[in-house]
Design a protein around this motif. Structure first.
Motif, PDB file in Angstrom:
ATOM      1  N   LEU A  53       0.820  -1.205   0.000  1.00 37.16           N
ATOM      2  CA  LEU A  53       0.000   0.000   0.000  1.00 37.16           C
ATOM      3  C   LEU A  53       0.854   1.257   0.000  1.00 37.16           C
ATOM      4  CD1 LEU A  53      -2.851  -0.949   2.470  1.00 37.16           C
ATOM      5  CD2 LEU A  53      -2.924  -0.891  -0.015  1.00 37.16           C
ATOM      6  N   SER A  54       2.095   1.146  -0.417  1.00 33.04           N
ATOM      7  CA  SER A  54       3.008   2.288  -0.427  1.00 33.04           C
ATOM      8  C   SER A  54       2.902   2.995  -1.765  1.00 33.04           C
ATOM      9  CB  SER A  54       4.445   1.814  -0.188  1.00 33.04           C
ATOM     10  OG  SER A  54       5.340   2.898  -0.293  1.00 33.04           O
ATOM     11  N   TYR A  55       2.284   4.164  -1.756  1.00 30.10           N
ATOM     12  CA  TYR A  55       2.148   4.972  -2.960  1.00 30.10           C
ATOM     13  C   TYR A  55       3.198   6.077  -2.929  1.00 30.10           C
ATOM     14  CZ  TYR A  55      -2.400   2.807  -3.782  1.00 30.10           C
ATOM     15  OH  TYR A  55      -3.417   1.915  -4.014  1.00 30.10           O
ATOM     16  N   PRO A  56       3.701   6.498  -4.084  1.00 27.02           N
ATOM     17  CA  PRO A  56       4.726   7.550  -4.064  1.00 27.02           C
ATOM     18  C   PRO A  56       4.204   8.888  -3.591  1.00 27.02           C
ATOM     19  CG  PRO A  56       4.064   7.014  -6.330  1.00 27.02           C
ATOM     20  CD  PRO A  56       3.441   5.981  -5.450  1.00 27.02           C
ATOM     21  N   TRP A  57       2.893   9.093  -3.606  1.00 24.20           N
ATOM     22  CA  TRP A  57       2.327  10.378  -3.194  1.00 24.20           C
ATOM     23  C   TRP A  57       1.691  10.343  -1.806  1.00 24.20           C
ATOM     24  CZ3 TRP A  57       0.477   7.669  -7.550  1.00 24.20           C
ATOM     25  CH2 TRP A  57      -0.661   6.912  -7.337  1.00 24.20           C
ATOM     26  N   ASP A  58       1.767   9.238  -1.119  1.00 25.82           N
ATOM     27  CA  ASP A  58       1.102   9.120   0.183  1.00 25.82           C
ATOM     28  C   ASP A  58       1.612  10.146   1.190  1.00 25.82           C
ATOM     29  OD1 ASP A  58      -0.631   7.200  -0.526  1.00 25.82           O
ATOM     30  OD2 ASP A  58       0.430   5.522   0.401  1.00 25.82           O
ATOM     31  N   GLU A  59       2.915  10.247   1.292  1.00 24.47           N
ATOM     32  CA  GLU A  59       3.498  11.141   2.298  1.00 24.47           C
ATOM     33  C   GLU A  59       3.115  12.585   2.037  1.00 24.47           C
ATOM     34  OE1 GLU A  59       7.811  11.433   4.616  1.00 24.47           O
ATOM     35  OE2 GLU A  59       7.713  10.713   2.546  1.00 24.47           O
ATOM     36  N   TYR A  60       3.137  12.966   0.774  1.00 25.99           N
ATOM     37  CA  TYR A  60       2.774  14.342   0.420  1.00 25.99           C
ATOM     38  C   TYR A  60       1.299  14.613   0.684  1.00 25.99           C
ATOM     39  CZ  TYR A  60       0.999  17.815  -2.916  1.00 25.99           C
ATOM     40  OH  TYR A  60       0.325  18.843  -3.512  1.00 25.99           O
ATOM     41  N   CYS A  61       0.420  13.715   0.248  1.00 22.29           N
ATOM     42  CA  CYS A  61      -1.018  13.935   0.411  1.00 22.29           C
ATOM     43  C   CYS A  61      -1.418  13.930   1.883  1.00 22.29           C
ATOM     44  CB  CYS A  61      -1.792  12.880  -0.372  1.00 22.29           C
ATOM     45  SG  CYS A  61      -1.635  13.027  -2.174  1.00 22.29           S
ATOM     46  N   ASP A  62      -0.814  13.060   2.674  1.00 25.65           N
ATOM     47  CA  ASP A  62      -1.122  13.052   4.105  1.00 25.65           C
ATOM     48  C   ASP A  62      -0.702  14.361   4.767  1.00 25.65           C
ATOM     49  OD1 ASP A  62      -2.129  10.536   3.812  1.00 25.65           O
ATOM     50  OD2 ASP A  62      -0.313   9.502   4.505  1.00 25.65           O
ATOM     51  N   ALA A  63       0.474  14.877   4.387  1.00 18.75           N
ATOM     52  CA  ALA A  63       0.933  16.143   4.964  1.00 18.75           C
ATOM     53  C   ALA A  63       0.045  17.302   4.533  1.00 18.75           C
ATOM     54  CB  ALA A  63       2.384  16.400   4.562  1.00 18.75           C
ATOM     55  N   LEU A  64      -0.368  17.316   3.272  1.00 15.08           N
ATOM     56  CA  LEU A  64      -1.239  18.390   2.797  1.00 15.08           C
ATOM     57  C   LEU A  64      -2.605  18.327   3.453  1.00 15.08           C
ATOM     58  CD1 LEU A  64      -1.712  20.772   0.900  1.00 15.08           C
ATOM     59  CD2 LEU A  64      -2.345  19.141  -0.889  1.00 15.08           C
ATOM     60  N   ARG A  65      -3.152  17.130   3.607  1.00 13.14           N
ATOM     61  CA  ARG A  65      -4.458  16.990   4.261  1.00 13.14           C
ATOM     62  C   ARG A  65      -4.400  17.449   5.716  1.00 13.14           C
ATOM     63  NH1 ARG A  65      -7.101  11.205   4.019  1.00 13.14           N
ATOM     64  NH2 ARG A  65      -5.025  10.694   4.783  1.00 13.14           N
ATOM     65  N   GLU A  66      -3.295  17.208   6.365  1.00 12.42           N
ATOM     66  CA  GLU A  66      -3.155  17.609   7.761  1.00 12.42           C
ATOM     67  C   GLU A  66      -3.030  19.113   7.912  1.00 12.42           C
ATOM     68  OE1 GLU A  66      -0.079  16.864  11.533  1.00 12.42           O
ATOM     69  OE2 GLU A  66       0.167  15.771   9.640  1.00 12.42           O
ATOM     70  N   ASN A  67      -2.356  19.768   6.992  1.00 11.91           N
ATOM     71  CA  ASN A  67      -2.100  21.197   7.117  1.00 11.91           C
ATOM     72  C   ASN A  67      -3.122  22.069   6.395  1.00 11.91           C
ATOM     73  OD1 ASN A  67       0.782  21.544   8.444  1.00 11.91           O
ATOM     74  ND2 ASN A  67       0.952  19.829   7.025  1.00 11.91           N
ATOM     75  N   ALA A  68      -3.950  21.497   5.527  1.00  8.51           N
ATOM     76  CA  ALA A  68      -4.866  22.302   4.720  1.00  8.51           C
ATOM     77  C   ALA A  68      -5.816  23.168   5.551  1.00  8.51           C
ATOM     78  CB  ALA A  68      -5.655  21.400   3.770  1.00  8.51           C
ATOM     79  N   PRO A  69      -6.461  22.656   6.610  1.00 12.53           N
ATOM     80  CA  PRO A  69      -7.396  23.526   7.345  1.00 12.53           C
ATOM     81  C   PRO A  69      -6.736  24.722   8.030  1.00 12.53           C
ATOM     82  CG  PRO A  69      -7.800  21.204   7.841  1.00 12.53           C
ATOM     83  CD  PRO A  69      -6.495  21.274   7.119  1.00 12.53           C
ATOM     84  N   SER A  70      -5.442  24.647   8.333  1.00 14.87           N
ATOM     85  CA  SER A  70      -4.768  25.735   9.042  1.00 14.87           C
ATOM     86  C   SER A  70      -4.078  26.722   8.120  1.00 14.87           C
ATOM     87  CB  SER A  70      -3.733  25.160  10.022  1.00 14.87           C
ATOM     88  OG  SER A  70      -2.738  24.420   9.331  1.00 14.87           O
ATOM     89  N   VAL A  71      -4.177  26.530   6.810  1.00 16.12           N
ATOM     90  CA  VAL A  71      -3.539  27.445   5.862  1.00 16.12           C
ATOM     91  C   VAL A  71      -4.339  28.741   5.796  1.00 16.12           C
ATOM     92  CG1 VAL A  71      -2.987  27.785   3.421  1.00 16.12           C
ATOM     93  CG2 VAL A  71      -2.439  25.623   4.526  1.00 16.12           C
ATOM     94  N   ASP A  72      -3.640  29.874   5.769  1.00 16.75           N
ATOM     95  CA  ASP A  72      -4.283  31.192   5.738  1.00 16.75           C
ATOM     96  C   ASP A  72      -4.256  31.843   4.363  1.00 16.75           C
ATOM     97  OD1 ASP A  72      -4.699  31.170   8.602  1.00 16.75           O
ATOM     98  OD2 ASP A  72      -2.549  31.537   8.801  1.00 16.75           O
TER      99      ASP A  72
END
Length: 937
Positions: free
Chosen positions: A55-74
């Protein structure tokens, strides 16, 4: 303080795309770009893409980080319109809460919408990215396994996808919310971002591509410049960061406090544009001359324009009659957007389109009149008729439509999306096109790592000689492909046979169940409505009757008997018996109707009822003998029952009409977007004239026999290593961050900058998800100035501010949480002179005193100093290495007299060299005037 974190596309990385960076300036979090990866990489043993067991996708790490930080972006800033910079914005906006204000240029908004639509529709036509058994990971934080229902039992099933692909509606909704700016238009932000100013500048490379200048009162100037192109192209001008012809750096972008730039092509030497165009045109001409076809994978919006302009000019000049076929769903829409934004185009397209006939030569009045008539017949607007018409270009939504129009044996040039050949029309076409001998595949981009396009590029590059590699500045030769290739093909096929019957049976069962549930709900709703209406009516009638009874009882109690009233009056019964007791008992025994049991008759019954107050005095029609009203009467009581349903028995939902009115208002405000969506729906309806039958997604492996020729021509439109190593030192930032670069390119740029003495040594190259803090040594404190200190400060004007030099001591008083800065005991007012001991042989020696300390505030610009000196009669000339030579000249042929040299050092120091003369003192005076002199007390 500034904190920078690459979510994707960091330095020293093997995967440099997509680009997404989190920049935090104090408490403001800014997302720079929001690109998407290629969702369909090759699944080969040498590829790092996901396999069935892993289940290791090359974009997993990036998408997880973006999903975590998206609500706090100004704040969100988009720089380019390709998928690598803007492809994931629509999904993050709709699913991950990226609702922060987003800014970009108008072309980037339009082209990014087109590119994202093409990508998501292509992927969704081949794969089920939202399977029924997959739970909503965006709300449940995505565990490892999910559950699928089979009757009454549940079992864990393996997750089939983690591809974050938006829908077409989500794409339109996301990009409709984007704010657009013009080049060089400053935007002063409000809210949490108050005080920050953003300004876009032309970056080249793509239509509307932007360099972002971020100005913060605490962090200074930050310049975000990635994927630049300083070269002028056919449809675009070069970046404004560097002036052509050695004119230096664009002044508003020079000397920033922080420069964020990419170094992907630091080790690349690009070939000349003339050689690239010649190789591309010669290959196309030769292939068409021998009745062969050509296939060029391309993107859907950004770099496609340069190819179309080049091909259209060649077709017009050579008078070719071969078709240029574009396989893209959004091709027409893209050209419609571009024709509406002609002011953003540059290069040579305007000069070449205006006043040029079909043969490439200047046309006369008849030619212009003929073109104008043709434009009117075609229904094109005047602006689009003069440029970007592409007479030889034809659009096809899929390869099947192309085969229905042209045979596979007909010579033609095919452009298909996407450029990576990972899915869509380009991949489907490659599986049949590559097996035909003498066909030619021309790659114009290297493609993302792990895709079929990148594999073909590596195959071509490895076949070239060392001096003809793509990064050596030479044009390589085409190579013959041989061997076999196994490709995995995803498609959607209609259901047939037993599968179709099972699907229809399931649909019928679902429809019957839904109808039964709806009928039951309607029956239950009607039953509850009738019951509620009966209860309501009963309660209302009971309440009204009680009210009437109380009113009548009060009237009877207050009324006095009238001796002149007839025996059959209002309150008399036959025989003279009073009915007051019955009046009091209830309204059922009142005189509202006939009652045979009580012996009432029509002659003795009266409907007159007394009424209280002055309401009926003016309107009473019962008069006494003298004409005056003696009695007050009440009308027959009537209770109006309010209807809760309409004439058809349906409930009246007022909220529904209010919501509908709000929808009408929103539609009126967005007429343009609705018209665009309507046109798109009409185009899709023309393509698919019939309703799509029930279908399923299938995967198959196809063995392709490679027999065609392959050529790579670099048409990416990016700076090479020489340009990067020249532009960055001229920008001369105080600090620099390198992103979007492999390990070798990152080290090469750092080494190149380290060899320049005037270049900053604070260069950072953060890797993926590695945070870099800049300015962490800066501390801020709150302090108040005493009144004595304020009165002793000598203020100097500097720009729009008043500046003063302060020397004092910090004192903390009891009862105050804020320290106070007070003047020193040995300040200028209390300073005592110091006397030196008398030395023999020295008579009347003056005692030394402490001189006040002073400093100059400001940044000297030699060009500004040169202009000031010219106004006072001093001639100045700029020579190499940032030196200004100043002096007087009697005539043009004579040299300068009393020359003085003004030089700026790397640390901002100003050095003035020359003999003591009038010129020296005049130059020094003008330098002082350009600064604010602050003197210590």
């Amino acid at each position: 303080m500034i904190t920078f974190t690459p979510l994707s596309g960091g330095a020293k990385s093997t995967r440099t795309t997509p680009l997404a960076y989190l920049l935090q300036v104090d408490d403001v979090r800014i997302l720079l770009d929001c690109g998407s990866p290629d969702w369909c990489p090759e699944r080969s043993p040498s590829s790092s893409a996901v396999t069935t067991e892993s289940l290791s996708y090359p974009w997993d790490e990036y998408c997880d980080a973006l999903r975590e930080n998206a609500p706090s972006v100004d704040l969100v800033l988009l720089s380019h319109a390709d998928l690598a910079h803007s492809g994931l914005y629509a999904y993050a906006y709709s699913r991950w809460g990226l609702k922060a204000p987003t800014y970009t240029t108008l072309p980037v908004q339009a082209m990014a919408r087109v590119a994202t639509l093409e990508d998501v529709e292509g992927v969704r036509d081949e794969e089920d990215v939202d399977p029924p058994e997959q739970q909503d990971e965006d709300q449940a934080e995505g565990d490892g396994d999910e559950k699928a229902f089979e009757g009454e039992k549940t079992k864990p099933v393996q997750r089939k996808t983690r591809k974050y692909v938006a829908t077409a509606f989500e794409v339109h909704e996301a990009f409709d919310s984007v704010n657009t700016l013009r080049y060089s238009q400053p935007c002063h932000l409000q809210g949490k971002c108050q005080g920050i100013t953003i300004t876009p500048f032309n970056a080249g490379h793509t239509l509307g591509g932007a360099i972002w200048k971020i100005r913060s009162p605490s962090a200074g100037t930050i310049v975000y410049a990635v994927n630049l192109n300083h070269m002028r192209e056919r449809h675009l001008d070069g970046t404004v960061l560097i002036r052509p012809g050695g004119g230096g750096v664009f002044e508003p972008l020079a000397r920033p406090d922080l420069l964020i730039t990419d170094a992907e092509r630091t080790n690349v030497v690009s070939s000349r544009r003339k050689d690239r165009d010649a190789a591309l045109i010669d290959t196309i001409t030769a292939a068409l001359a021998r009745r062969s076809s050509l296939f060029m994978p391309c993107d859907s919006s950004t770099r496609l324009l340069e190819l179309l302009v080049l091909l259209d000019q060649h077709w017009a000049y050579q008078r070719l009659r071969y078709p240029i076929c574009l396989l893209s769903r959004t091709g027409r829409e893209m050209l419609t957007f571009v024709r509406a934004m002609m002011e953003w185009l540059g290069g040579t397209i305007s000069k070449e389109d205006v006043g040029v006939g079909e043969d490439g030569q200047g046309g006369g009045k008849q030619d212009k009149r003929r073109r104008r008539v043709n434009d009117d017949e075609e229904g094109e607007d005047a602006l689009g008729a003069l440029a970007l018409r592409f007479r030889h270009l034809e659009f096809f939504p899929n390869p099947q439509a192309l085969l229905n129009t042209y045979s596979s044996k007909d010579p033609k040039l095919i452009l298909a999306v996407p450029a990576s050949l990972s899915h869509g029309p380009s991949r489907a076409l490659f599986s049949t096109f590559a097996a035909v001998p003498d066909n030619v595949i021309i790659l114009t981009q290297r493609g993302e790592e792990g895709t079929l396009g990148n594999d073909l590029f590596k195959k071509w590059n490895n076949s070239q000689r060392a001096e003809h590699k793509w990064d050596k500045g030479k044009i390589g030769s085409n190579v013959m492909l041989d061997g076999n290739m196994i490709l995995k093909m995803n498609s959607k096929v209609p259901l047939q046979g037993d599968e179709l019957e099972a699907f229809l049976a399931k649909e019928r069962a679902a429809m019957e169940k839904e109808a039964a549930e709806k009928t039951a709900d309607d029956f239950e709703q009607q039953r509850m409505l009738e019951a509620d209406e009966e209860d309501t009516d009963t309660d209302e009638d009971s309440d009204d009757e009680d009210e009437v009874e109380r009113s009548l009882a009060a009237d009877v109690a207050e009324a006095e008997p009238d001796p002149d009233a007839p025996a059959g009056g209002a309150f008399a019964e036959p025989g003279g018996q009073s009915r007051r007791s019955k009046r009091v008992r209830g309204v059922d025994d009142a005189d509202w109707g006939l009652d045979a049991d009580e012996g009432l008759n029509r002659q003795v019954l009266s409907f007159d009822v007394y009424i209280k107050g002055n309401v009926s005095r003016a309107a009473s029609f019962f008069k006494s003998a003298d004409g005056q009203s003696q009695q007050r009467f009440r009308m027959f009581p009537y209770i109006e029952k309010k209807r809760r349903v309409d004439d058809y028995g349906e409930l009246i939902d007022v909220g529904m009409w209010l919501r509908k009115g709000k929808v009408f208002e929103e539609e009126a405000e967005s007429n343009e977007s609705k018209e665009l969506k309507r046109n798109q729906a009409e185009e899709e309806a023309k393509v698919s004239a019939f309703e799509e039958p029930p279908s399923k997604f299938v995967s198959s492996e196809v063995e392709v026999q490679l027999a065609c020729r392959l050529l790579f021509v670099d048409m990416e439109g990016l700076n090479d290593g020489r340009a990067v190593k020249t532009i960055v030192p001229q920008v001369n930032p105080r600090k620099m961050i390198i992103v979007h670069a492999p390990t070798e390119a990152t080290g090469s740029l750092i080494e190149s900058c380290g060899n320049i003495r005037a270049m900053t040594k604070e260069i950072y190259a953060p890797e993926l998800l590695q945070s870099v803090s800049i300015g962490q040594q800066t501390n801020s404190f709150s302090i108040s100035l005493s009144e004595d200190l304020i009165t002793s400060i000598k203020m100097s004007s500097f720009e729009d501010n008043e500046v003063g030099y302060v020397t004092g001591r910090v004192a903390i008083h009891a009862g105050s949480a804020v320290p106070v800065l007070e003047p020193l005991a040995g300040s200028a007012a209390t300073r005592k002179t110091k006397t030196l001991p008398a030395r023999p042989g020295v008579i009347g020696m003056r005692a030394p005193i402490d001189l006040p300390r002073s400093t100059l505030i400001g940044e000297l610009k030699l060009t500004t100093l040169k202009s000031r000196l010219a106004s006072v009669g001093i001639r100045a000339e700029l020579v190499g290495e940032g030196v200004l030579i100043c002096g007087k000249r009697r005539s043009a042929s004579e040299p300068l007299e009393g020359t003085v040299a003004v030089r700026k050092s790397t640390r901002g120091h100003v050095e003035l060299e020359g003999t003591a003369s009038d010129v020296y003192y005049i130059v020094r005076r003008e330098i002082y005037k350009l600064h604010a002199l602050v003197t210590a007390t």
